[in-house]
Design an enzyme around this catalytic site. Structure first.
Site, short mmCIF file in Angstrom:
data_model
loop_
_atom_site.label_atom_id
_atom_site.label_comp_id
_atom_site.label_asym_id
_atom_site.label_seq_id
_atom_site.Cartn_x
_atom_site.Cartn_y
_atom_site.Cartn_z
N HIS A 25 0.73 -1.39 -0.06
CA HIS A 25 0.11 0.09 0.22
C HIS A 25 0.94 1.20 -0.01
CE1 HIS A 25 -3.37 -2.41 0.76
NE2 HIS A 25 -3.06 -2.84 2.00
N ASP A 36 -2.90 -11.20 -0.80
CA ASP A 36 -3.52 -10.71 0.35
C ASP A 36 -4.88 -10.15 0.28
OD1 ASP A 36 -1.87 -8.69 2.73
OD2 ASP A 36 -3.76 -7.94 1.97
N HIS A 69 -6.31 -7.61 0.95
CA HIS A 69 -6.60 -6.21 0.39
C HIS A 69 -5.87 -5.94 -0.88
CE1 HIS A 69 -6.48 -5.86 4.96
NE2 HIS A 69 -7.59 -5.23 4.72
ZN LIG Z 1 -3.80 -6.82 3.59
#
Ligand SMILES: [Zn+2]
Length: 329
Positions: free
Chosen positions: A142, A180, A182
């Site tokens: 991220h 993952d 996300h």
């Molecule tokens: Zn994650």
């Protein structure tokens, strides 16, 4: 793995895979492990009365489970790269780097996470091991260039590692697989118009950071090389594996990677604190095996896996152990 076998039986795909192997790299055996006790020094600020989910205990318990299963005796311990800063600076803006470097302790540990990824890429690229796993933190997928931590990430470990594989070791086409829970938004952003990186991410795009729209497939020369797969809350092994079979295998065959990086987040496992998928440890075994099969077909086995999320301390450790056991097999 019936689907996989069907895929391999396509003669043209098999020939393309063999042709993709650089001739200069010999066949390596063994699985490397990157771990450094300094990864435990990084602690994110607590909300009042709460323990931050991205905590050192994630790695403490993971290393305990590795030892309980004897995996620590089977792996090749890999050193971190001595100086990760040039690779970090080649990817992130100077404003972002200076800001992160100003964060006491965590800024330095974030550099060590990149250093671990680079050390693993070096070991795999130089044929010292066939594949490697980095039990590192903080995670990276991220981390854009905001000058601060985003989603527990500071530097985009996988993206920096992919570029390092290309610029230092001469690999041409890197496949990044992100399982993952996300979306790996920073990895997507890094290579969105780049024809030299195929990014495949399975995630719940209702969750943080709210990106990962499956209609976003890349742009310019990178069109078609960004594959976002949304999976609903409650996703089980069969749905995840079906997504791999239907979306990843044909794309990888067309792309013919010469290096594979896995953003291995175990928050897609059942009972995670932040995720709501229902994957068992067997799913991580099977995804690992499929990624290794792709590596066998296209990259001479070369695969580097980097820890991303995973916030159920026990579940994260068990899934990571299943992953590492498979890499060793
Ligand atoms: Zn994650």
């Amino acid at each position: 793995m019936t689907t996989r076998r069907q895929f391999v039986s396509d003669a043209s795909m098999g020939l393309l895979g063999l042709a993709a192997l650089p001739a200069f790299v010999g066949r390596a055996d063994g699985t490397g492990l990157v771990y450094d006790p300094r990864y435990l020094d990084h602690v994110l600020p607590l909300r009042q009365g709460e323990v931050h989910p991205e905590r050192p205990l994630r790695l403490v318990r993971m290393m305990e489970v590795f030892a309980e299963r004897g995996l620590d005796q089977e792996v090749v311990d890999l050193a971190l790269a001595a100086d990760p800063m040039s690779a970090i600076r080649a990817h992130h803006t100077s404003e972002h780097v200076e800001s992160v470097r100003g964060i006491e302790v965590s800024g330095r540990v974030a550099e060590l996470a990149v250093a671990g990824a680079l050390g693993a890429v070096d070991a795999v690229a130089e044929g010292r091991v066939r594949n490697a796993f980095c039990a590192s933190r903080p995670p990276g997928h991220h981390a854009n260039n905001t000058g601060r931590e985003e989603g527990f990430c500071f530097y985009s470990n996988a993206a920096v590692a992919a570029r390092h594989a290309q610029t230092v070791h001469g690999f041409q086409r890197v496949l990044i697989i992100d399982w993952d829970y996300h979306h790996g938004n920073a990895t997507q952003n890094a290579f969105y118009d780049d024809p030299s990186v195929l990014f495949f991410s399975t995630h719940d795009w209702q969750a943080y950071p709210g990106t990962g729209d499956p209609s976003l497939t890349g742009e310019g020369d990178g069109t078609g090389l960004n594959i976002n797969v949304h999976l609903d809350c409650g996703t089980r092994d069969v749905q995840m594996l079906r997504a791999w079979d239907s979306k990843l295998l044909s794309a990888a065959a067309a792309f013919r990677p010469d290096f594979i990086i896995v953003s291995a987040g175990f928050d897609s496992r059942q009972d995670d604190l932040l995720g709501c998928f229902d994957l068992t440890d067997d799913a991580f075994r099977r995804m690992t095996r499929t990624a290794m099969d792709l590596a066998e077909d296209y990259t001479g086995g070369r695969l580097v896996s980097l820890l991303e999320g995973g916030y159920n301390v026990e579940g994260n450790a068990l899934a990571a152990a299943a992953h590492l056991e498979t890499l060793l097999s």
